[in-house]
Design a protein around this motif. Sequence first.
Motif, PDB file in Angstrom:
ATOM      1  N   ILE A 164      39.436  46.656  33.860  1.00  0.00           N
ATOM      2  CA  ILE A 164      40.135  45.533  33.244  1.00  0.00           C
ATOM      3  C   ILE A 164      41.144  44.894  34.180  1.00  0.00           C
ATOM      4  O   ILE A 164      41.266  43.668  34.270  1.00  0.00           O
ATOM      5  CB  ILE A 164      40.848  45.994  31.956  1.00  0.00           C
ATOM      6  N   VAL A 165      41.894  45.728  34.900  1.00  0.00           N
ATOM      7  CA  VAL A 165      42.960  45.208  35.760  1.00  0.00           C
ATOM      8  C   VAL A 165      43.233  46.228  36.849  1.00  0.00           C
ATOM      9  O   VAL A 165      43.032  47.435  36.654  1.00  0.00           O
ATOM     10  CB  VAL A 165      44.240  44.919  34.937  1.00  0.00           C
ATOM     11  N   GLN A 166      43.653  45.765  38.003  1.00  0.00           N
ATOM     12  CA  GLN A 166      44.100  46.647  39.075  1.00  0.00           C
ATOM     13  C   GLN A 166      45.584  46.422  39.293  1.00  0.00           C
ATOM     14  O   GLN A 166      46.098  45.316  39.111  1.00  0.00           O
ATOM     15  CB  GLN A 166      43.322  46.402  40.361  1.00  0.00           C
ATOM     16  N   PHE A 167      46.299  47.492  39.660  1.00  0.00           N
ATOM     17  CA  PHE A 167      47.734  47.358  39.873  1.00  0.00           C
ATOM     18  C   PHE A 167      48.179  48.302  40.974  1.00  0.00           C
ATOM     19  O   PHE A 167      47.614  49.374  41.164  1.00  0.00           O
ATOM     20  CB  PHE A 167      48.520  47.600  38.575  1.00  0.00           C
ATOM     21  N   GLY A 168      49.169  47.865  41.714  1.00  0.00           N
ATOM     22  CA  GLY A 168      49.668  48.613  42.861  1.00  0.00           C
ATOM     23  C   GLY A 168      50.415  47.676  43.785  1.00  0.00           C
ATOM     24  O   GLY A 168      50.757  46.550  43.414  1.00  0.00           O
ATOM     25  N   PRO A 169      50.666  48.106  45.009  1.00  0.00           N
ATOM     26  CA  PRO A 169      51.432  47.266  45.941  1.00  0.00           C
ATOM     27  C   PRO A 169      50.680  46.025  46.401  1.00  0.00           C
ATOM     28  O   PRO A 169      51.293  45.020  46.757  1.00  0.00           O
ATOM     29  CB  PRO A 169      51.717  48.211  47.115  1.00  0.00           C
ATOM     30  N   GLU A 170      49.342  46.087  46.419  1.00  0.00           N
ATOM     31  CA  GLU A 170      48.546  44.937  46.825  1.00  0.00           C
ATOM     32  C   GLU A 170      47.129  45.130  46.302  1.00  0.00           C
ATOM     33  O   GLU A 170      46.731  46.247  45.957  1.00  0.00           O
ATOM     34  CB  GLU A 170      48.532  44.787  48.348  1.00  0.00           C
ATOM     35  N   PRO A 171      46.339  44.059  46.205  1.00  0.00           N
ATOM     36  CA  PRO A 171      44.983  44.196  45.671  1.00  0.00           C
ATOM     37  C   PRO A 171      44.085  45.030  46.582  1.00  0.00           C
ATOM     38  O   PRO A 171      44.270  45.074  47.796  1.00  0.00           O
ATOM     39  CB  PRO A 171      44.478  42.747  45.595  1.00  0.00           C
ATOM     40  N   GLU A 172      43.093  45.698  45.958  1.00  0.00           N
ATOM     41  CA  GLU A 172      42.077  46.419  46.707  1.00  0.00           C
ATOM     42  C   GLU A 172      41.026  45.412  47.157  1.00  0.00           C
ATOM     43  O   GLU A 172      40.456  44.698  46.342  1.00  0.00           O
ATOM     44  CB  GLU A 172      41.430  47.479  45.806  1.00  0.00           C
ATOM     45  N   PRO A 173      40.750  45.317  48.462  1.00  0.00           N
ATOM     46  CA  PRO A 173      39.875  44.252  48.974  1.00  0.00           C
ATOM     47  C   PRO A 173      38.478  44.221  48.367  1.00  0.00           C
ATOM     48  O   PRO A 173      37.875  43.151  48.264  1.00  0.00           O
ATOM     49  CB  PRO A 173      39.815  44.546  50.483  1.00  0.00           C
ATOM     50  N   THR A 174      37.956  45.378  47.962  1.00  0.00           N
ATOM     51  CA  THR A 174      36.594  45.401  47.436  1.00  0.00           C
ATOM     52  C   THR A 174      36.522  45.064  45.952  1.00  0.00           C
ATOM     53  O   THR A 174      35.428  45.006  45.383  1.00  0.00           O
ATOM     54  CB  THR A 174      35.950  46.787  47.655  1.00  0.00           C
ATOM     55  N   MET A 175      37.674  44.822  45.304  1.00  0.00           N
ATOM     56  CA  MET A 175      37.672  44.479  43.878  1.00  0.00           C
ATOM     57  C   MET A 175      38.113  43.033  43.676  1.00  0.00           C
ATOM     58  O   MET A 175      39.019  42.741  42.910  1.00  0.00           O
ATOM     59  CB  MET A 175      38.587  45.440  43.100  1.00  0.00           C
ATOM     60  N   LYS A 176      37.456  42.137  44.349  1.00  0.00           N
ATOM     61  CA  LYS A 176      37.852  40.728  44.300  1.00  0.00           C
ATOM     62  C   LYS A 176      37.709  40.121  42.906  1.00  0.00           C
ATOM     63  O   LYS A 176      38.382  39.142  42.583  1.00  0.00           O
ATOM     64  CB  LYS A 176      37.022  39.921  45.313  1.00  0.00           C
ATOM     65  N   ASN A 177      36.831  40.668  42.069  1.00  0.00           N
ATOM     66  CA  ASN A 177      36.603  40.107  40.737  1.00  0.00           C
ATOM     67  C   ASN A 177      37.472  40.752  39.657  1.00  0.00           C
ATOM     68  O   ASN A 177      37.346  40.390  38.482  1.00  0.00           O
ATOM     69  CB  ASN A 177      35.122  40.259  40.354  1.00  0.00           C
ATOM     70  N   VAL A 178      38.334  41.689  40.055  1.00  0.00           N
ATOM     71  CA  VAL A 178      39.208  42.366  39.088  1.00  0.00           C
ATOM     72  C   VAL A 178      40.612  41.777  39.206  1.00  0.00           C
ATOM     73  O   VAL A 178      41.186  41.767  40.300  1.00  0.00           O
ATOM     74  CB  VAL A 178      39.253  43.884  39.346  1.00  0.00           C
ATOM     75  N   PRO A 179      41.185  41.273  38.115  1.00  0.00           N
ATOM     76  CA  PRO A 179      42.531  40.682  38.182  1.00  0.00           C
ATOM     77  C   PRO A 179      43.562  41.671  38.722  1.00  0.00           C
ATOM     78  O   PRO A 179      43.510  42.868  38.429  1.00  0.00           O
ATOM     79  CB  PRO A 179      42.832  40.310  36.725  1.00  0.00           C
ATOM     80  N   PHE A 180      44.492  41.147  39.510  1.00  0.00           N
ATOM     81  CA  PHE A 180      45.594  41.946  40.057  1.00  0.00           C
ATOM     82  C   PHE A 180      46.822  41.746  39.178  1.00  0.00           C
ATOM     83  O   PHE A 180      47.223  40.606  38.913  1.00  0.00           O
ATOM     84  CB  PHE A 180      45.880  41.518  41.493  1.00  0.00           C
ATOM     85  N   ALA A 181      47.399  42.844  38.702  1.00  0.00           N
ATOM     86  CA  ALA A 181      48.494  42.759  37.737  1.00  0.00           C
ATOM     87  C   ALA A 181      49.643  41.902  38.236  1.00  0.00           C
ATOM     88  O   ALA A 181      50.258  41.156  37.466  1.00  0.00           O
ATOM     89  CB  ALA A 181      48.992  44.165  37.391  1.00  0.00           C
ATOM     90  N   GLY A 182      49.936  41.992  39.526  1.00  0.00           N
ATOM     91  CA  GLY A 182      51.046  41.219  40.076  1.00  0.00           C
ATOM     92  C   GLY A 182      50.871  39.721  39.922  1.00  0.00           C
ATOM     93  O   GLY A 182      51.855  38.975  39.876  1.00  0.00           O
ATOM     94  N   ASP A 183      49.618  39.265  39.820  1.00  0.00           N
ATOM     95  CA  ASP A 183      49.349  37.836  39.647  1.00  0.00           C
ATOM     96  C   ASP A 183      49.446  37.398  38.189  1.00  0.00           C
ATOM     97  O   ASP A 183      49.411  36.198  37.902  1.00  0.00           O
ATOM     98  CB  ASP A 183      47.944  37.491  40.162  1.00  0.00           C
TER      99      ASP A 183
END
Length: 279
Positions: A164-183
């Motif tokens: 559903i969402v990825q979160f951490g210090p920066e996005p994981e490059p291979t999960m381009k289609n997964v929203p980044f919580a910071g955004d």
Amino acid sequence: PGNPQIVVRNLPGAGGLVAANNLYNMAPRDGLTIAQFSNTLPFEPVFGNKEANFDPSRFAWLGTHAMEHAILIVWRDTPVASVDDIRKREITVGTSGVLSSSSYNTRLLAAALDMKLRIVTGYPGQAEVLLAMERREVDAFPSYYSSTMSAKPEWVADGTIKIIVQFGPEPEPTMKNVPFAGDLVTDPAKARLLRLGTAPQALGRPFVAPPGLPAERLAALRKAFADTFADPEYNAEAKKLALTINTPKSGEELQRIMEDVSRMPASTRDELRKLSGAQ
């Protein structure tokens, strides 16, 4: 230099606090004793743990070979597909103890993104939560991308779970289609909470030395770790063993992260303590 002998000494107890307290207060400050911590352990003083007898910003941070990228995974049949959906519909999240990193990450997501996440504790670890998802006891789990891809890569490939969402210090490059919580966060206070709350993931799997090392020893150790993480033979062996080596960070970078954490506003510190379950 050359061929150092490495002697591994496990110091179990209190989730790693015994080892951290020992390194900070008792270990010789000559560069010959180092440790590897879990990435949440240095934050115990921030969370108000009175048994944590160390200042994490004063450790000599040496580097990490990997950064953790956290994800919220949801079982395929759960009728949600986005953060917005979970803001409207509550789902259950399996975790271990109240003070566990999985419970903490769930509470952090709920606070920063206004998601309706009901925690169900008591599972020994990730394997048991994944089994509970399969049995439909719970809907979701706040995992790490590396451990999910190690334990259940087929679930990601065939759509058994939704990320559903990825979160951490920066996005994981291979999960381009997964929203980044910071955004997804527009409120400055919540953005700061999310940034500092995910700082443990930036530490990855850190190597640390006691405070007060002679400058030349610290520089030598940091260079040795940086050279190792960049070494082709080392990386080939890690790949062969299916060990995650991604976005290595230097000791200087880890030091800056911990200094940033030490300067956080009192309001953010209080909120993180609540989310940790320490209060």
